[in-house]
Design a protein around this motif. Structure first.
Motif, PDB file in Angstrom:
ATOM      1  N   HIS A 678      17.843  10.301  -8.317  1.00 51.03           N
ATOM      2  CA  HIS A 678      17.043  11.275  -8.240  1.00 51.03           C
ATOM      3  C   HIS A 678      17.739  12.255  -9.541  1.00 51.03           C
ATOM      4  O   HIS A 678      16.936  13.395 -10.271  1.00 51.03           O
ATOM      5  N   ASP A 679      18.635  12.327  -9.529  1.00 53.90           N
ATOM      6  CA  ASP A 679      19.541  12.699 -10.855  1.00 53.90           C
ATOM      7  C   ASP A 679      19.407  12.587 -11.621  1.00 53.90           C
ATOM      8  O   ASP A 679      18.706  13.495 -12.788  1.00 53.90           O
ATOM      9  N   ASN A 680      19.384  11.291 -12.450  1.00 51.38           N
ATOM     10  CA  ASN A 680      19.084  10.754 -13.427  1.00 51.38           C
ATOM     11  C   ASN A 680      17.447  10.795 -13.663  1.00 51.38           C
ATOM     12  O   ASN A 680      17.658  11.087 -15.157  1.00 51.38           O
ATOM     13  N   LEU A 681      17.277  10.651 -12.829  1.00 43.65           N
ATOM     14  CA  LEU A 681      15.425  10.720 -13.741  1.00 43.65           C
ATOM     15  C   LEU A 681      15.054  12.064 -13.685  1.00 43.65           C
ATOM     16  O   LEU A 681      14.334  12.454 -14.545  1.00 43.65           O
ATOM     17  N   ARG A 682      15.345  13.515 -12.897  1.00 42.86           N
ATOM     18  CA  ARG A 682      15.052  14.314 -13.058  1.00 42.86           C
ATOM     19  C   ARG A 682      15.748  14.756 -14.480  1.00 42.86           C
ATOM     20  O   ARG A 682      15.751  15.499 -15.257  1.00 42.86           O
ATOM     21  N   GLU A 683      17.434  14.266 -15.225  1.00 44.54           N
ATOM     22  CA  GLU A 683      18.009  14.684 -16.290  1.00 44.54           C
ATOM     23  C   GLU A 683      16.386  13.745 -17.713  1.00 44.54           C
ATOM     24  O   GLU A 683      16.721  14.148 -18.458  1.00 44.54           O
ATOM     25  N   PHE A 684      16.110  12.610 -16.860  1.00 48.63           N
ATOM     26  CA  PHE A 684      15.911  11.864 -18.210  1.00 48.63           C
ATOM     27  C   PHE A 684      14.382  12.644 -18.165  1.00 48.63           C
ATOM     28  O   PHE A 684      13.672  12.455 -19.690  1.00 48.63           O
ATOM     29  N   LYS A 685      13.701  13.785 -17.495  1.00 47.51           N
ATOM     30  CA  LYS A 685      12.393  14.118 -18.105  1.00 47.51           C
ATOM     31  C   LYS A 685      12.977  15.382 -19.564  1.00 47.51           C
ATOM     32  O   LYS A 685      12.130  15.061 -20.361  1.00 47.51           O
ATOM     33  N   GLY A 686      14.064  16.170 -18.907  1.00 49.34           N
ATOM     34  CA  GLY A 686      14.414  17.036 -19.864  1.00 49.34           C
ATOM     35  C   GLY A 686      15.322  15.915 -21.594  1.00 49.34           C
ATOM     36  O   GLY A 686      14.919  16.111 -22.611  1.00 49.34           O
ATOM     37  N   ASP A 687      15.619  14.789 -20.684  1.00 52.26           N
ATOM     38  CA  ASP A 687      16.216  14.384 -21.981  1.00 52.26           C
ATOM     39  C   ASP A 687      14.708  13.815 -22.857  1.00 52.26           C
ATOM     40  O   ASP A 687      15.090  13.685 -24.059  1.00 52.26           O
ATOM     41  N   LEU A 688      13.913  13.565 -22.612  1.00 51.24           N
ATOM     42  CA  LEU A 688      12.689  12.785 -22.813  1.00 51.24           C
ATOM     43  C   LEU A 688      12.122  13.720 -24.011  1.00 51.24           C
ATOM     44  O   LEU A 688      11.689  13.310 -24.974  1.00 51.24           O
ATOM     45  N   VAL A 689      12.462  14.755 -23.878  1.00 49.54           N
ATOM     46  CA  VAL A 689      11.425  16.269 -25.132  1.00 49.54           C
ATOM     47  C   VAL A 689      12.226  16.048 -25.779  1.00 49.54           C
ATOM     48  O   VAL A 689      11.964  16.567 -27.431  1.00 49.54           O
ATOM     49  N   LYS A 690      13.592  16.348 -25.474  1.00 55.60           N
ATOM     50  CA  LYS A 690      14.173  15.578 -27.189  1.00 55.60           C
ATOM     51  C   LYS A 690      14.538  15.189 -27.685  1.00 55.60           C
ATOM     52  O   LYS A 690      14.584  15.063 -29.399  1.00 55.60           O
TER      53      LYS A 690
END
Length: 1098
Positions: A678-690
């Motif tokens: 879940h932590d990785n998937l949550r960071e995934f969303k923010g990284d995707l925008v970048k």
């Protein structure tokens, strides 16, 4: 393998029992698959006995003394001729009389052939069944005349008894597959005469074989008519050297070198592979060698030739030198490979071979020894043998066919196959020195050339006999060691032991014919296969293969593998290079089959095949044995015994060496704990925008750079405006009035394939040249035609749409939906912002205003400005940092990026803004987007869709790297990471065409995401390009030929194409399944087969 696997399944067994008696008897079909009238069988028996009756009439008249033997032969022949004509023309009449019915094509041909309806004993259908017609009228006449002639042959009393015995066995030899087809017999005969009679080599193609045979035969014939011994020696020496070279490849390079200047770069690309193989320096080398060889031969023949060989004669001294050379070359060759004689571990070979660097360090001394060996083999030995031949007294006798043939072959073999020629010369010299004082047939009746010819034949047949005997013993042991079928094979093993003399006779007969030893169904039941060329298959090498997705990996590795094979062949690590030799290479899940097609002076021609990568049960069983054999040879402890024994000596595979080859290593990892965190998937969303911001900025930057570079090459004196149509528009005719409405200071094209003049800013109204460029249609999987978002139409664009293409044109307002995002009309605050502006199509509306405001808060403005400040795309500007700072502060440009990035973000995640699931990530990774309001908006923009998909895949790889290697510290590290993905990685699907392109372009790394339904886990596959070690071993050539011959016999004679039949089941000792795979299609199924590759051994 199950013990119930049949040799023939029930269906094929029934067909075989019908076909085999028909083949042996020459036509009568006494076993049919249905009930036929009795007259069918009676008529077949009468026709079968007809030649006996006609021949018996003549024999009876001769025995009764009524007619002489030649009259009775003529009478029987005439009766046979007339009967044959009557029978054939009766069949022709029946075919013409019967009604032609078009048959429906079916796949069940074997069942169809028995479908006959008989109405009477003399009906057309009955006659057609009893007397199958000939395909051509000429065959009808020829076969009838031949039948009459064969009856007259017994008149020749000397041939009578031989023919009586031969004719009895002919049906059985044909049924057992010993009699060759005409084409195979013709090619085999040419190959044998060329190799043993004229000193040549097997050729890589049949046309090359025919041409080389004609030229070589002409050389031998020409030497017979030369009236001077000096001229004959010069001709034999010169043409022997020239014919041993790879003349066709040299001619190809020379032809294109002449036309290179006219063709330019295209010719250079064509010659890039061949130029590495042949240069002008090598041409000069060959000329020097030829001149020296001619000088040596003529000087020694003219001034030093003596009439009789004694122990102190010049020729005897050269013979002693050749003996020393043979011993030295043999020692230098044996210490290059891992085993000596294939039995004892070479103490000089590196013991533990793990990495390329370590192996090359340990093998450095062996490579230096290999250089010495190559010098002795290519320079010293040929000149020493030319000296031996030039000093021979047999050359004093002219007009002798034996001298012309023998010495033409000898002078050719010196260059064509130096190692074998050296062995043959040493044997002849030693025998002559030992028996020089005795009057025996060898010394009295044979000249040196014929002695060398006979020794060459005996050498080849002895090597074949040993290989065939080893293969027969291996088959016998394999059948006995197979516990599952031991009960059924015990009887055959006992019979082979009891009748071992007969088995030896079969092996000897097969050796004399140079034909494969055929183990029937790969059981210890041996037959003599029909003689065939070295290639074993009739087609052109490298034209057929069962191409699949894994073929590309073999394409990529073949150039590097060829270079590694060149080094190994030069050093002698692969042993004696003979046409027909087979080698097997192994690396991870890849199996490489290498066959030598042709060999000559400083060159070798090979064929490389790649076997399937799927891990079937049979494939895995034999691959494990191959790994076990190689591990026992190459992976030993440093303190192991100095001279250990090869534990797998009975195997058909003998390890030779390892080759450093640049190829892809394949690693498959389970992503459990990473992709479902879940932590990785949550960071995934923010990284995707970048990553989306970085991807779009980099795209616009590269587009600007390309446009700037193109503009510099155009005419700078002309000013023009660039009007951009939508993605799927066609070129339109622009009126002069439209140019007055274009009020842009700067504008730019957003297509990658546009080549226009540099735009120049104009304050007043001027007449500018207007260019309309066609857009790019990029396909999306599953779509048929892309459409415009504005008017949902495809085809001609209205005139007014051209105004929207100017860079100041903002998203059009959909008046039907007032809640849509609206950006007021305003200009960029920075004059250079247009260089990084997005295409107009990408800024159109699709999301409600409230949704866009909600998602805009996720946009990383600090990251956006950092990315802009890192750009290096303004080569013509003097103060680049200030320009980038101004662009970063442009709010209008930022609003464009916010709109495009967040719309793509919304499209990739769908309506829900929850954390993505692993299944959702896998689906989007494969290009399957969830439905949303923005779905059509994104998929109708193919280029933007591909960029968004690439950003999504980059983000996934970033998430895996962060979980494995640690978090990203700052923006600089993130930028470096994304740049590495862009330059060194291809992140996509294995099924993509771009994946294959990336492999062929040798991208350093490739990544793909997958799911294993059996284990229920998500997997990541990483291909890494690096120089790794391929283990190579030599196969028993007779084992390969024998199993291929059995494969051919089963399918062509027994029609046994059952995929589960016994003869293709895995056997670790014989490598049966791998050998069958390596056969040419349609009998085999390699996934890659190269065209003949010419390796230069200079």
């Amino acid at each position: 393998m199950s013990p119930d696997v049949p040799l023939l399944n029930d269906y094929k067994k029934d067909f075989f029992l019908k076909r085999f008696p028909q083949t042996v008897l020459g036509g009568p079909r006494l076993k049919l698959g249905y009930c036929a009238p009795s007259y069918i069988y009676v008529n077949q028996i009468i026709l079968f006995l007809m030649p006996w009756i006609l021949g018996g009439i003549g024999t009876l008249l001769y025995q009764l003394g009524i007619l002489e033997d030649y009259y009775t032969a003529a009478l029987s022949g005439g009766l046979m001729l007339g009967t044959a004509f009557v029978i054939q023309f009766t069949s022709l009449y029946a075919r013409n009389k019967s009604v032609t019915v078009e048959r429906i094509l079916t796949t069940d041909i074997l069942a169809q052939e028995d479908a006959h309806e008989f109405t009477s004993c003399a009906s057309a259908e009955t006659i057609k069944f009893l007397i199958p017609g000939k395909k051509y009228i000429a065959n009808t006449v020829f076969h009838s005349v031949l039948a009459g002639f064969m009856v007259n042959i017994p008149v020749l009393e000397q041939m009578n008894q031989v023919l009586h015995i031969l004719f009895i066995f002919l049906p059985f030899l044909w049924a057992l597959g010993t009699l060759p087809p005409p084409d195979a017999l013709f090619l085999w005969a040419m190959e044998q005469v060329l190799e043993f009679g004229l000193g040549g080599s097997s050729m890589s193609t049949h046309p090359r074989l025919l041409i080389m045979f004609i030229i070589s035969a002409g050389t031998a014939g020409t030497s017979y008519f030369i009236p001077s011994t000096t001229g004959m020696v010069l001709l034999m020496t010169g043409l022997g050297f020239l014919l041993s070279l790879n003349l066709s490849e040299m001619g190809f390079v020379f032809k294109h070198s002449v036309t290179r200047h006219g063709v330019g770069t295209k010719s250079k690309a064509l010659l890039s592979g061949s130029e590495k193989q042949f240069t002008w320096k090598e041409c000069l080398f060959y000329i020097v060698i030829l001149v020296l060889a001619l000088l040596e031969s003529i000087l020694l023949h003219h001034f030093a030739c003596c009439s009789k060989i004694s122990k102190n004669s010049p020729q005897a001294i050269v013979g002693y030198i050749l003996m020393i050379l043979l011993i030295i070359l043999w020692i230098l060759r044996e210490i290059q490979s891992v085993y000596i004689f294939g039995i004892f571990r070479n103490p000089f070979y590196p013991k533990d071979v793990q990495t390329v660097t370590l192996f090359l360090e340990k093998q450095a001394r062996l490579m230096k020894i290999g250089v010495v060996r190559r010098i002795l083999l290519n320079l010293v030995s040929p000149f020493a043998m030319i000296a031996f031949l030039s000093l021979d007294s047999s050359l004093q006798g002219l007009y002798s066919v034996s001298v012309s043939i023998g010495f033409t072959r000898a002078f050719r073999m010196v260059w064509q196959n130096t190692e074998n020629a050296l062995l043959e010369t040493v044997i002849v010299s030693a025998v002559h020195l030992l028996t020089s004082n005795t009057d025996i047939w060898w010394n009295r009746s044979l000249d040196t050339g014929i002695r060398l010819l006979l020794v060459g034949i005996m050498r080849d047949r002895l090597i074949q006999f040993i290989s065939k005997l080893q293969f027969a013993v291996t088959v016998l042991l394999a059948s006995w060691m197979e516990k599952k079928r031991r009960k059924s094979t015990t009887t055959l093993c006992i019979l082979n032991i009891v009748f071992s003399p007969f088995v030896l006779v079969v092996i000897v007969f097969s050796t004399l014919l140079s034909s494969p030893l055929l183990p029937l169904f790969t059981l210890p039941l041996f037959l003599v296969g029909f003689p065939r060329p070295t290639q074993s298959w009739p087609g052109v090498v490298g034209t057929t293969a069962c191409v699949c997705a894994d073929t590309v990996y073999y394409y990529q590795m073949v150039p590097s593998l060829t270079a590694a094979l060149q080094s190994a062949m030069v050093a002698g690590s692969l042993g004696l290079l003979l046409p027909g030799s087979h080698y097997l290479g192994r690396f991870q899940d890849r199996l490489i089959w290498i066959m030598i097609l042709e060999h000559g002076y400083t060159y070798c021609c090979i064929n490389i095949k790649g076997l399937e990568l799927q891990e079937t049960s049979c494939h895995t069983a034999e691959a494990l044995r191959v790994d076990e054999v190689f591990e026992g040879a190459f992976e030993q402890e440093e303190h192991a015994r100095i001279c250990s024994i090869n534990k797998h000596f009975g195997n058909v595979l003998t390890p030779c060496t390892v080759l450093p080859v640049k190829l892809y290593s394949d690693a498959k990892n389970v992503l459990s704990g990473i992709i479902d965190s879940h932590d990785n998937l949550r960071e995934f969303k923010g990284d995707l925008v970048k990553v989306l911001v970085w991807t779009l900025v980099q795209y616009c930057s590269r587009r600007s750079n390309m446009q700037e570079n193109v503009d510099k090459t155009e005419n700078k004196g002309k000013a023009s405006l660039i009007i951009l149509p939508a993605l799927n528009t066609s070129p339109q005719t622009q009126s002069p009035d439209d140019t007055d409405s274009l009020n842009s200071e700067t504008l730019d094209d957003w297509s990658d394939d546009v080549f226009d003049d540099e735009p120049i800013t104009k304050k007043g109204k001027e007449k500018d040249q207007l260019k309309i460029l066609q857009g790019i249609n990029l396909p999306i999987p599953g779509s048929i035609e892309s459409q415009r978002v504005d008017d949902h139409s495809v085809g001609k664009v209205p005139k007014n749409s051209l105004y929207e293409a100017v860079i100041l044109g903002y998203p059009a307002i959909d008046k039907g939906k007032q809640d849509m995002m609206y950006i007021p009309l305003m200009e960029f605050s920075c004059s250079h912002s247009h260089l990084l502006s997005l295409p107009k199509e990408w800024t159109s509306n699709c999301l409600p205003n409230s949704k866009m405001r909600e998602m805009s808060s996720l946009f990383p403005e600090d990251w956006y400005q950092f990315v802009l400040r890192q750009l290096k795309c303004f080569h013509s500007e003097e103060n680049v940092p200030n320009v980038l700072e101004e662009i970063a502060k442009d709010k209008v440009l930022k609003d464009f990026y916010v709109h495009a990035v967040m719309t793509c973000y919304f499209s990739l995640f769908g309506v829900d803004n929850m954390d993505p699931s692993p299944g959702h990530i896998l689906r989007v990774y494969k290009g399957v987007l969830p439905w949303s309001v923005a779905f059509d908006w994104l998929t109708e923009k193919p280029e933007l869709f591909q960029l968004a998909l690439k950003a999504f895949r980059y983000t996934l790889k970033l998430m895996i790297d962060k979980a494995s290697l640690g978090p990203i510290e700052d923006f600089k590290e993130l930028t470096n990471c994304l740049k590495e993905y862009e330059s060194d990685w291809y992140i996509g699907l294995v099924s993509d065409e771009k994946w294959k392109e990336a492999v062929l372009q040798e991208k350093p790394f490739l990544f793909s995401l997958g799911y294993d339904p059996n284990m229920g886990v998500y997997t990541g596959r990483v291909l890494t390009l690096q120089e790794l070690l391929i283990q190579v071993g030599k196969l028993n050539a007779e084992a390969v030929r024998g199993q291929w011959a059995n494969l051919s016999w089963e399918l062509l004679y027994a029609t046994n194409d059952d995929e589960e039949r016994y003869s293709i089941q895995a056997h670790p000792l014989l490598l049966r399944n791998l050998t069958i795979q390596a056969a040419d299609p349609p009998l085999g199924y390699p996934i890659y087969s190269s065209k003949p590759l010419h390796i230069h051994l200079f």
